[in-house]
Motif scaffolding. Structure first.
Motif, PDB file in Angstrom:
ATOM      1  N   ASN A 189       6.464  59.961   7.555  1.00  0.00           N
ATOM      2  CA  ASN A 189       5.800  58.701   7.225  1.00  0.00           C
ATOM      3  C   ASN A 189       6.781  57.602   6.856  1.00  0.00           C
ATOM      4  O   ASN A 189       6.523  56.797   5.964  1.00  0.00           O
ATOM      5  CB  ASN A 189       4.776  58.911   6.104  1.00  0.00           C
ATOM      6  N   ILE A 190       7.912  57.599   7.543  1.00  0.00           N
ATOM      7  CA  ILE A 190       8.893  56.532   7.332  1.00  0.00           C
ATOM      8  C   ILE A 190       8.988  55.704   8.608  1.00  0.00           C
ATOM      9  O   ILE A 190       8.601  56.140   9.686  1.00  0.00           O
ATOM     10  CB  ILE A 190      10.276  57.088   6.939  1.00  0.00           C
ATOM     11  N   PHE A 191       9.518  54.499   8.461  1.00  0.00           N
ATOM     12  CA  PHE A 191       9.664  53.624   9.616  1.00  0.00           C
ATOM     13  C   PHE A 191      10.761  54.137  10.551  1.00  0.00           C
ATOM     14  O   PHE A 191      10.582  54.241  11.746  1.00  0.00           O
ATOM     15  CB  PHE A 191       9.961  52.199   9.177  1.00  0.00           C
ATOM     16  N   PHE A 192      11.922  54.435  10.000  1.00  0.00           N
ATOM     17  CA  PHE A 192      13.026  55.007  10.772  1.00  0.00           C
ATOM     18  C   PHE A 192      13.971  55.680   9.792  1.00  0.00           C
ATOM     19  O   PHE A 192      13.932  55.406   8.593  1.00  0.00           O
ATOM     20  CB  PHE A 192      13.755  53.947  11.610  1.00  0.00           C
ATOM     21  N   ASP A 193      14.800  56.593  10.292  1.00  0.00           N
ATOM     22  CA  ASP A 193      15.728  57.276   9.400  1.00  0.00           C
ATOM     23  C   ASP A 193      17.175  56.939   9.749  1.00  0.00           C
ATOM     24  O   ASP A 193      17.454  56.247  10.722  1.00  0.00           O
ATOM     25  CB  ASP A 193      15.489  58.786   9.382  1.00  0.00           C
ATOM     26  N   LYS A 194      18.080  57.413   8.934  1.00  0.00           N
ATOM     27  CA  LYS A 194      19.505  57.096   9.064  1.00  0.00           C
ATOM     28  C   LYS A 194      20.075  57.580  10.395  1.00  0.00           C
ATOM     29  O   LYS A 194      20.975  56.946  10.939  1.00  0.00           O
ATOM     30  CB  LYS A 194      20.278  57.715   7.901  1.00  0.00           C
ATOM     31  N   GLU A 195      19.557  58.679  10.937  1.00  0.00           N
ATOM     32  CA  GLU A 195      20.065  59.211  12.197  1.00  0.00           C
ATOM     33  C   GLU A 195      19.857  58.248  13.359  1.00  0.00           C
ATOM     34  O   GLU A 195      20.525  58.343  14.382  1.00  0.00           O
ATOM     35  CB  GLU A 195      19.423  60.563  12.542  1.00  0.00           C
ATOM     36  N   THR A 196      18.936  57.326  13.213  1.00  0.00           N
ATOM     37  CA  THR A 196      18.685  56.324  14.255  1.00  0.00           C
ATOM     38  C   THR A 196      19.833  55.327  14.340  1.00  0.00           C
ATOM     39  O   THR A 196      20.090  54.762  15.391  1.00  0.00           O
ATOM     40  CB  THR A 196      17.377  55.572  13.940  1.00  0.00           C
ATOM     41  N   GLN A 197      20.546  55.144  13.242  1.00  0.00           N
ATOM     42  CA  GLN A 197      21.577  54.118  13.184  1.00  0.00           C
ATOM     43  C   GLN A 197      22.917  54.622  13.732  1.00  0.00           C
ATOM     44  O   GLN A 197      23.299  55.776  13.505  1.00  0.00           O
ATOM     45  CB  GLN A 197      21.765  53.644  11.751  1.00  0.00           C
ATOM     46  N   ILE A 198      23.614  53.730  14.429  1.00  0.00           N
ATOM     47  CA  ILE A 198      24.939  54.071  14.916  1.00  0.00           C
ATOM     48  C   ILE A 198      25.888  54.142  13.724  1.00  0.00           C
ATOM     49  O   ILE A 198      25.644  53.526  12.689  1.00  0.00           O
ATOM     50  CB  ILE A 198      25.449  53.057  15.970  1.00  0.00           C
ATOM     51  N   VAL A 199      26.959  54.895  13.871  1.00  0.00           N
ATOM     52  CA  VAL A 199      27.871  55.072  12.745  1.00  0.00           C
ATOM     53  C   VAL A 199      29.176  54.304  12.911  1.00  0.00           C
ATOM     54  O   VAL A 199      29.933  54.173  11.958  1.00  0.00           O
ATOM     55  CB  VAL A 199      28.187  56.575  12.500  1.00  0.00           C
ATOM     56  N   LYS A 200      29.446  53.801  14.116  1.00  0.00           N
ATOM     57  CA  LYS A 200      30.715  53.116  14.345  1.00  0.00           C
ATOM     58  C   LYS A 200      30.507  51.884  15.217  1.00  0.00           C
ATOM     59  O   LYS A 200      29.785  51.921  16.198  1.00  0.00           O
ATOM     60  CB  LYS A 200      31.703  54.058  15.042  1.00  0.00           C
ATOM     61  N   PHE A 201      31.161  50.825  14.811  1.00  0.00           N
ATOM     62  CA  PHE A 201      31.236  49.616  15.617  1.00  0.00           C
ATOM     63  C   PHE A 201      32.611  49.600  16.284  1.00  0.00           C
ATOM     64  O   PHE A 201      33.561  50.152  15.738  1.00  0.00           O
ATOM     65  CB  PHE A 201      31.028  48.368  14.750  1.00  0.00           C
ATOM     66  N   HIS A 202      32.696  48.986  17.443  1.00  0.00           N
ATOM     67  CA  HIS A 202      33.924  49.043  18.227  1.00  0.00           C
ATOM     68  C   HIS A 202      34.527  47.668  18.454  1.00  0.00           C
ATOM     69  O   HIS A 202      33.831  46.658  18.424  1.00  0.00           O
ATOM     70  CB  HIS A 202      33.645  49.692  19.588  1.00  0.00           C
ATOM     71  N   THR A 203      35.822  47.682  18.725  1.00  0.00           N
ATOM     72  CA  THR A 203      36.507  46.471  19.167  1.00  0.00           C
ATOM     73  C   THR A 203      36.554  46.496  20.687  1.00  0.00           C
ATOM     74  O   THR A 203      36.370  47.551  21.313  1.00  0.00           O
ATOM     75  CB  THR A 203      37.955  46.415  18.624  1.00  0.00           C
ATOM     76  N   ILE A 204      36.841  45.356  21.256  1.00  0.00           N
ATOM     77  CA  ILE A 204      36.941  45.286  22.715  1.00  0.00           C
ATOM     78  C   ILE A 204      38.076  46.188  23.213  1.00  0.00           C
ATOM     79  O   ILE A 204      37.955  46.842  24.255  1.00  0.00           O
ATOM     80  CB  ILE A 204      37.103  43.830  23.203  1.00  0.00           C
ATOM     81  N   ASP A 205      39.174  46.265  22.458  1.00  0.00           N
ATOM     82  CA  ASP A 205      40.299  47.116  22.859  1.00  0.00           C
ATOM     83  C   ASP A 205      39.895  48.593  22.894  1.00  0.00           C
ATOM     84  O   ASP A 205      40.292  49.324  23.808  1.00  0.00           O
ATOM     85  CB  ASP A 205      41.490  46.925  21.909  1.00  0.00           C
ATOM     86  N   GLU A 206      39.127  49.028  21.905  1.00  0.00           N
ATOM     87  CA  GLU A 206      38.649  50.418  21.902  1.00  0.00           C
ATOM     88  C   GLU A 206      37.759  50.684  23.109  1.00  0.00           C
ATOM     89  O   GLU A 206      37.912  51.710  23.786  1.00  0.00           O
ATOM     90  CB  GLU A 206      37.862  50.717  20.623  1.00  0.00           C
TER      91      GLU A 206
END
Length: 147
Positions: free
Chosen positions: A26-43
């Motif tokens: 009965n939750i809207f969304f959980d933590k597993e839905t969220q990405i854990v890393k943001f990237h740079t263009i070089d990566e």
């Protein structure tokens, strides 16, 4: 191309499982839905196209999952009761129906991404991932942080 398809299918099954679990809690969304890393263009430029497509799918998943609830909460694991909505059968049915329709949207979107995005230029996939990550950052900041 086959390994990319199998990777995306595995990711989709994870997404589906997460969405089904959400409606049971009965939750809207959980933590597993969220990405854990943001990237740079070089990566991102170091990744192969299959890896980029997987990142593309993950970011679309977060946006599709969280965006409908942004006016209520941008935080994971928030339930109806947490924001003052009664957890009666009607409201729980609406939330469950939403989670089921989100699963269908994931299926359709995943099929489209699997079929068409491999034809995109790698640079455009990278640009899209960076754009999605900026949208996700703004969603996470929320309206009280001047986004």
């Amino acid at each position: 191309m086959k390994s990319t398809t199998l990777s995306l299918l595995a990711l989709f099954l994870l997404i589906t499982t997460t969405s089904v679990a959400q409606s049971k809690e009965n939750i809207f969304f959980d933590k597993e839905t969220q990405i854990v890393k943001f990237h740079t263009i070089d990566e991102l430029e170091e990744f192969k196209k299959g890896q980029l497509i997987q990142l593309y799918v993950e970011r679309i998943n977060e946006i599709i999952t969280i965006l409908p609830f942004i006016a209520l909460s941008n935080e994971p694991s928030i339930s109806l009761a947490d924001i003052g909505i009664k957890e009666n059968s009607d409201n729980l049915k609406v939330l469950d129906k939403h989670h089921k329709s989100t699963i269908e949207a994931f299926q359709s979107t995943n099929e489209m991404i699997t079929e068409f995005i491999p034809y995109a230029d790698t640079e455009k996939i990278i640009w899209s991932i960076l754009y999605f990550e900026e949208v996700i950052k703004k969603i996470r900041i929320g309206m009280n942080s001047n986004f």
